[in-house]
Write an enzyme that holds these catalytic residues in place. Structure first.
Site, PDB file in Angstrom:
ATOM      1  N   CYS A   5       0.768  -1.238   0.000  1.00 21.82           N
ATOM      2  CA  CYS A   5       0.000   0.000   0.000  1.00 21.82           C
ATOM      3  C   CYS A   5       0.805   1.296   0.000  1.00 21.82           C
ATOM      4  O   CYS A   5       1.907   1.366   0.520  1.00 21.82           O
ATOM      5  CB  CYS A   5      -0.979   0.057   1.155  1.00 21.82           C
ATOM      6  SG  CYS A   5      -1.937  -1.447   1.302  1.00 21.82           S
ATOM      7  N   GLY A  34       1.371  -0.697  -4.736  1.00 19.96           N
ATOM      8  CA  GLY A  34       0.196  -1.563  -4.709  1.00 19.96           C
ATOM      9  C   GLY A  34      -0.596  -1.444  -5.987  1.00 19.96           C
ATOM     10  O   GLY A  34      -0.880  -0.328  -6.437  1.00 19.96           O
ATOM     11  N   ASN A 108      -1.089   1.988   5.363  1.00 20.30           N
ATOM     12  CA  ASN A 108       0.033   1.230   4.811  1.00 20.30           C
ATOM     13  C   ASN A 108       0.723   0.536   5.977  1.00 20.30           C
ATOM     14  O   ASN A 108       1.210   1.214   6.885  1.00 20.30           O
ATOM     15  CB  ASN A 108       1.017   2.169   4.095  1.00 20.30           C
ATOM     16  CG  ASN A 108       2.318   1.474   3.675  1.00 20.30           C
ATOM     17  OD1 ASN A 108       3.359   2.098   3.602  1.00 20.30           O
ATOM     18  ND2 ASN A 108       2.261   0.191   3.417  1.00 20.30           N
ATOM     19  N   GLY A 109       0.744  -0.777   5.944  1.00 15.68           N
ATOM     20  CA  GLY A 109       1.393  -1.522   7.012  1.00 15.68           C
ATOM     21  C   GLY A 109       0.591  -2.753   7.367  1.00 15.68           C
ATOM     22  O   GLY A 109      -0.326  -3.146   6.634  1.00 15.68           O
ATOM     23  N   TYR A 249      14.587  -2.028  -2.011  1.00 13.78           N
ATOM     24  CA  TYR A 249      13.720  -2.401  -3.121  1.00 13.78           C
ATOM     25  C   TYR A 249      12.407  -1.625  -3.223  1.00 13.78           C
ATOM     26  O   TYR A 249      12.031  -1.177  -4.290  1.00 13.78           O
ATOM     27  CB  TYR A 249      13.406  -3.909  -3.018  1.00 13.78           C
ATOM     28  CG  TYR A 249      12.330  -4.389  -3.945  1.00 13.78           C
ATOM     29  CD1 TYR A 249      12.567  -4.503  -5.315  1.00 13.78           C
ATOM     30  CD2 TYR A 249      11.062  -4.719  -3.471  1.00 13.78           C
ATOM     31  CE1 TYR A 249      11.564  -4.927  -6.177  1.00 13.78           C
ATOM     32  CE2 TYR A 249      10.060  -5.145  -4.326  1.00 13.78           C
ATOM     33  CZ  TYR A 249      10.322  -5.251  -5.676  1.00 13.78           C
ATOM     34  OH  TYR A 249       9.344  -5.660  -6.526  1.00 13.78           O
TER      35      TYR A 249
END
Ligand code: SF4
Length: 469
Positions: A5, A34, A108-109, A249
């Site tokens: 996300c 995402g 996000n997480g 990354y």
């Protein structure tokens, strides 16, 4: 590997301005975080409107949807699922209506205690409509808002959450950004010509021609109202635990994370990789796109000529499940092709960011050998991934992780490389320039910064348990 996300929240000063388009463009710039679903939620002065859908930002939104989302304040989300299945109900922003209003939330997480919290809330009479951990956060917040003002309600919620969370809320005409006390996932503040924004990465700020102000501090709440900003540190931990894979990354190389340009970090990693694992080679080549910046660093340090050997087809969508081996190989070649004249008769160093299962690396080594390479040395810009991620990255289970079961020599044999070299954890940390105690290295060391239920082998050495207000 998939990130889980990207979030954005924007508040503009001008009440007649429309925030949906800037959010749409910001989400485009975060699309790498995402690709399963996208959504935008906007406050139009009277209430909250949401549009969400499955697919890429460009597939979910057209002019018609954007034009319906009127208002100067809003939040957006791109999703790759970690907790909860891939379906529209779990896409975000999640809109929760309660007695005194409505809150839209984007996350996000990944929470590691969401099941336990959900059970407690269901026991107290709450009904859940999705299987996402974000709904747990929303329910907790609604409950705490009955008792406290906004900041204290968010603080109370933060004390109950375990895991990673960079959150944006739309609460009336306020945009609120919150980063977990360990700062595991990124979140930054940007200044726009006519307002402020928070976003997962600074590329979203760049896209809107804004200026990066700074990262949201771990445990901090940022409130944007009518284009003006205020900040408050709600919860403090003794040290942060930033996800190390953001630098290797996940984040875009043109993003600035915690004051560092990701591009520079990746060049440093490639350079240290060349020092630690030199190779007798004619050419150094990246596995596109993730290995490009690492290969630049390897080339600069080793002096080995940089030449691309593989070309990715950026326009290929999802391929069908192929019934036979020859069709499966066609699908692989459709996604990635070799540049044969750059390979034939050469000794090659192939550089990539990580090896998860080993299957993709094996296929690529086979392709390069098939195009006539004399030798194929593989160099990896992360140490071996030996444990799963529970904190927001869809990686693989421990059973699937090749390095969890095999030595470096064993992986080298499976992928059929002439030689295999991973950057060391010390080298990686040096390249990033942040002390190892301030990083999450869970998937590389098996030591997570928070307690992971059911992870017996989890070493508590790096666990952070003390939080203060
Ligand atoms: S376990 Fe690995 S991927 Fe997950 S947050 Fe920690 S460093 Fe990042």
């Amino acid at each position: 590997m998939h990130d889980a996300c990207g979030v954005v929240g924007i508040s503009l000063r001008d009440f007649s301005a429309s925030v949906a388009k800037p959010i749409y463009y910001a989400l485009h710039s975060l699309q790498h975080r995402g690709q399963e679903a996208a959504g935008i939620s906007v406050h139009d002065g009277k209430g909250v409107r949401v549009h969400r859908g499955m697919g890429l930002v460009s597939e979910v939104f057209g002019d018609a949807q954007i034009n319906l989302l009127r208002g100067p304040v809003g939040i957006g989300h791109v999703r790759y699922p970690t907790t909860g299945s891939s379906c529209l109900e779990n896409s975000q922003p999640l809109l929760v209506k309660y007695r005194d209003g409505a809150i839209a939330i984007a996350h996000n997480g990944n929470l590691v205690n969401s099941q336990e919290l959900q059970k407690q809330l269901e026991g107290a009479g709450d009904i859940f409509h999705s299987t996402s951990d974000t709904e747990v956060i929303a329910h907790l917040l609604v409950r705490e808002l009955q008792r406290y003002d906004l900041a204290d309600a968010i603080r109370a919620v933060m004390h109950r959450l375990v895991g990673s969370y960079s959150l944006v809320f739309l609460y009336g005409d306020l945009v609120i950004g919150v980063r977990d006390p360990l700062g595991i996932k990124p979140l930054c503040i940007g200044k726009l010509e006519n307002g402020y924004m928070v976003a997962s990465e600074s590329v979203a700020v760049d896209t809107l021609n804004g200026r990066l102000v700074r990262d949201v501090q771990p445990g901090e709440m940022v409130t944007i109202k009518s284009g003006a900003i205020s900040c408050e540190r709600l919860v403090r931990a003794p040290r942060p635990a930033h996800c190390i894979f953001e630098y290797i990354y996940f984040a875009r190389p043109d993003s600035i994370l915690d004051g560092r340009l990701v591009y520079d970090i990746r060049v440093n990693i490639g350079s240290i990789l060349a020092e630690e694992h030199p190779a007798d080679a004619d050419i150094v080549a990246p596995i596109p796109d993730s290995g490009i910046t690492l290969a630049v660093g390897y080339h600069q340090r080793s002096g080995t000529r940089y030449r691309e050997c593989l070309m990715k087809n950026r326009y290929v969508g999802r391929t069908f499940i192929m019934p036979d081996q020859s069709m499966r190989e066609t699908a692989v070649r459709l996604k990635m092709n070799t540049i044969r004249p750059n390979i034939e008769g050469k000794k090659i160093v192939l550089v990539d960011d990580s090896i998860v299962r080993g299957t993709t690396s094996r296929r690529i080594v086979d392709m390069v050998r098939g195009a006539g390479a004399k030798t194929v040395h593989v160099r990896i810009g992360s140490p071996p991934i030996i444990a799963p991620c529970y904190l927001g990255i869809d990686m693989a289970s421990r059973e699937e992780l090749i390095a969890a079961h095999k030595t470096v020599e064993g992986v080298e044999a499976v992928i059929d490389a002439t030689s295999l070299g991973y950057v060391s954890l010390e080298g990686l940390v040096k390249a990033i320039g942040i002390p190892i105690e301030h990083l999450c290295t869970g998937c590389l060391s098996g030591m997570y910064p928070v307690e992971i239920p059911g992870e017996e082998c989890c070493n508590s050495q790096r666990r952070i348990t003390e939080f203060t207000c």
